[in-house]
Design a protein around this motif. Structure first.
Motif, PDB file in Angstrom:
ATOM      1  N   ALA A  67      25.767   1.820  12.195  1.00  0.00           N
ATOM      2  CA  ALA A  67      25.994   1.193  13.897  1.00  0.00           C
ATOM      3  C   ALA A  67      24.988   0.799  14.937  1.00  0.00           C
ATOM      4  O   ALA A  67      23.803   1.077  14.602  1.00  0.00           O
ATOM      5  CB  ALA A  67      26.527   2.574  14.951  1.00  0.00           C
ATOM      6  N   ILE A  68      25.591  -0.603  15.876  1.00  0.00           N
ATOM      7  CA  ILE A  68      24.300  -0.902  16.186  1.00  0.00           C
ATOM      8  C   ILE A  68      23.455  -0.219  17.122  1.00  0.00           C
ATOM      9  O   ILE A  68      22.046  -0.772  17.087  1.00  0.00           O
ATOM     10  CB  ILE A  68      25.209  -2.012  17.066  1.00  0.00           C
ATOM     11  N   GLU A  69      24.146   0.963  18.008  1.00  0.00           N
ATOM     12  CA  GLU A  69      23.481   2.032  18.220  1.00  0.00           C
ATOM     13  C   GLU A  69      22.249   2.610  18.152  1.00  0.00           C
ATOM     14  O   GLU A  69      20.968   3.417  17.909  1.00  0.00           O
ATOM     15  CB  GLU A  69      24.400   2.735  19.268  1.00  0.00           C
ATOM     16  N   GLU A  70      22.860   2.880  16.368  1.00  0.00           N
ATOM     17  CA  GLU A  70      21.678   3.176  15.383  1.00  0.00           C
ATOM     18  C   GLU A  70      20.097   2.265  15.172  1.00  0.00           C
ATOM     19  O   GLU A  70      19.249   3.067  14.492  1.00  0.00           O
ATOM     20  CB  GLU A  70      22.110   3.592  13.886  1.00  0.00           C
ATOM     21  N   ILE A  71      20.300   1.441  15.281  1.00  0.00           N
ATOM     22  CA  ILE A  71      20.008  -0.140  14.783  1.00  0.00           C
ATOM     23  C   ILE A  71      18.881  -0.146  15.849  1.00  0.00           C
ATOM     24  O   ILE A  71      17.204  -0.221  16.069  1.00  0.00           O
ATOM     25  CB  ILE A  71      20.188  -0.656  14.447  1.00  0.00           C
ATOM     26  N   PHE A  72      19.458  -0.381  17.173  1.00  0.00           N
ATOM     27  CA  PHE A  72      18.608  -1.134  18.552  1.00  0.00           C
ATOM     28  C   PHE A  72      19.295  -0.186  19.354  1.00  0.00           C
ATOM     29  O   PHE A  72      19.723   0.484  19.432  1.00  0.00           O
ATOM     30  CB  PHE A  72      19.295  -1.970  19.051  1.00  0.00           C
ATOM     31  N   VAL A  73      18.491   0.250  20.474  1.00  0.00           N
ATOM     32  CA  VAL A  73      18.163   1.353  21.818  1.00  0.00           C
ATOM     33  C   VAL A  73      18.283   0.532  23.353  1.00  0.00           C
ATOM     34  O   VAL A  73      16.567   0.277  22.463  1.00  0.00           O
ATOM     35  CB  VAL A  73      17.417   2.247  20.999  1.00  0.00           C
TER      36      VAL A  73
END
Lengths: 131, 65
Positions: free
Chosen positions: B55-61
């Motif tokens: 998921a995008i949230e797992e890559i970007f914080v």
């Protein structure tokens, strides 16, 4: 030239830009503006054709952002410089250098035209993007 | 904005160049994202998420401020 790598492309690009610059300078020195034009236009076409033949990605969203920022900054600085130069030249023309008045007005008008075109495109793209 | 791109890339054992080719961007863009100098577009972020199957949230914080 199809499938050329980025290093080769950059070398060729630098060479072509150097030749274009040289020809433009030569044209300006000799007051031969046709020479400048006949160098610039084919030069741009050759550069575009070469870029299409590069197998690697040379232009992406990051390079687009860089170009956008550089263009914006250049526009801002050059317009301000042109406008100010225009005002200084016009002012100087009233103090004994009357021969530079037309150049001063040309600079000042050009700065205004650039700002007008900028406002027009800002409005246009704003409309396209939901304003 | 922080990201785990370098870690994910290391886990996949691929170079910046290979990832760049997979995503259709330059190697410099991958380097800039990894070092936090450039935040990618939503489209590129989705491409990265799809490539790493995260998921995008797992890559970007997202960090406020």
């Amino acid at each position: 030239m199809i499938g050329m790598d980025k290093t080769k492309y950059n070398q060729l690009k630098n060479g072509i830009v150097f030749v274009i610059g040289l020809m433009m300078a030569f044209g300006a020195i000799r007051h031969n503006y046709v020479l400048s034009m006949v160098t610039v236009v084919p030069g741009i076409v050759v550069l575009y054709t070469l870029r299409k033949g590069v197998s690697e990605v040379v232009h992406d969203e990051r390079t687009a952002v860089i170009q956008h920022k550089a263009a914006s900054r250049t526009l801002g600085y050059m317009t301000a410089l042109m406008g100010l130069s225009g005002l200084v030249l016009v002012e100087m023309s009233f103090r004994g250098y009357s021969e530079i008045r037309d150049v001063g007005y040309a600079f000042a008008y050009m700065a205004n035209i650039i700002l007008g075109v900028y406002a027009l495109f800002t409005w246009y793209y704003g409309k396209q993007m939901g304003d | 904005m922080e990201n785990n791109l370098r870690v994910l890339r290391a886990m996949k054992n691929i170079t910046q160049d290979q990832l760049a080719q997979e995503l259709g961007v330059t190697r410099q863009t991958i380097h800039a994202v990894e070092s936090g100098k450039y935040n990618p577009s939503l489209e590129l972020a989705f491409k990265m998420a799809e490539y790493f199957e995260k998921a995008i949230e797992e890559i970007f914080v997202y960090k406020k401020g």
